[in-house]
Design a protein around this motif. Structure first.
Motif, PDB file in Angstrom:
ATOM      1  N   ALA A  87      65.717  -8.107  22.739  1.00 13.45           N
ATOM      2  CA  ALA A  87      67.101  -8.292  22.502  1.00 13.45           C
ATOM      3  C   ALA A  87      67.735  -7.318  22.864  1.00 13.45           C
ATOM      4  CB  ALA A  87      67.079  -8.684  21.041  1.00 13.45           C
ATOM      5  N   PHE A  88      67.538  -6.213  22.489  1.00 18.75           N
ATOM      6  CA  PHE A  88      68.338  -4.721  22.707  1.00 18.75           C
ATOM      7  C   PHE A  88      68.360  -4.654  24.358  1.00 18.75           C
ATOM      8  CE2 PHE A  88      67.164  -0.420  23.434  1.00 18.75           C
ATOM      9  CZ  PHE A  88      69.290  -0.451  22.684  1.00 18.75           C
ATOM     10  N   LEU A  89      67.937  -5.296  24.823  1.00 16.22           N
ATOM     11  CA  LEU A  89      68.036  -5.416  26.009  1.00 16.22           C
ATOM     12  C   LEU A  89      68.764  -6.037  27.168  1.00 16.22           C
ATOM     13  CD1 LEU A  89      64.158  -3.896  27.935  1.00 16.22           C
ATOM     14  CD2 LEU A  89      66.194  -2.686  27.784  1.00 16.22           C
ATOM     15  N   GLN A  90      68.501  -7.076  26.449  1.00 19.38           N
ATOM     16  CA  GLN A  90      69.724  -8.400  27.117  1.00 19.38           C
ATOM     17  C   GLN A  90      71.239  -7.657  26.364  1.00 19.38           C
ATOM     18  OE1 GLN A  90      68.731 -11.192  29.189  1.00 19.38           O
ATOM     19  NE2 GLN A  90      70.565 -11.229  28.801  1.00 19.38           N
ATOM     20  N   ALA A  91      70.614  -7.080  25.144  1.00 16.88           N
ATOM     21  CA  ALA A  91      72.872  -6.802  25.035  1.00 16.88           C
ATOM     22  C   ALA A  91      73.132  -5.672  25.586  1.00 16.88           C
ATOM     23  CB  ALA A  91      72.334  -6.521  23.132  1.00 16.88           C
TER      24      ALA A  91
END
Length: 176
Positions: A87-91
């Motif tokens: 989720a962090f990398l997608q954001a």
């Protein structure tokens, strides 16, 4: 715009994340997983002992249940950490810096959340600095008396042009 020059340094006192801190966060995460795996192995061996060797077979059933629950808990912990990382990398990929992670000091993934939030804040600062440099460049080019055209070498795409260049070329609008 490929190279806007040097980006101003970030206030490192606010985010003291050096290699020692990253190693500490990594070690804590590894330690949490290692403790769970060692516990699973120990309780698994105890289960085997109690079921096959000891006359206390009922204790073996309870340690077996404890082993299975500890294994499932470990898998959930690793899966949860992986989903949060994804989720962090997608954001980051979508330039969404509004994503924050709760920093509850008693939570299992406190270190991970703290590291994500620190990285997110650093990316916000870098983006803000880059945007302010771009706006400064636009103002300088727009108000310069000499004709200026900024374009990319690869495809010839014009991304900045001032009024003096438009007047020189006799084009009020320049198509890209």
């Amino acid at each position: 715009m490929k190279n806007m020059g040097s980006i101003p340094l970030i206030n490192k006192s606010k985010y003291p994340v050096d290699s020692a801190d990253r190693t500490l966060i990594s070690r804590k995460l590894q330690g949490k997983v290692a403790i769970r795996l060692v516990g699973t192995c120990i309780f698994g061996c105890l289960t085997g002992y109690f079921v096959f060797i000891s006359p206390f077979w009922m204790t073996g059933i309870w340690t077996g249940l404890l082993t299975v629950s500890l294994f499932i808990h470990t898998m959930r912990f690793v899966d949860r950490s992986e989903r949060k990382l994804t989720a962090f990398l997608q954001a980051l990929r979508q330039n969404d810096f509004a994503v924050t992670f709760p920093e509850n000091a008693t939570a299992d993934d406190y270190d991970l959340h703290q590291a994500f939030n620190q990285l997110n804040d650093i990316f916000k600062q870098l983006r803000s600095a880059r945007e302010s440099q771009h706006q400064l460049l636009q103002v300088i080019v727009e108000h310069a008396g000499a004709p200026m055209i900024c374009f990319e070498d690869d495809n010839g795409k014009v991304y900045l042009i001032n009024d003096a260049a438009k007047q020189l070329l006799g084009m009020p609008f320049l198509q890209k």
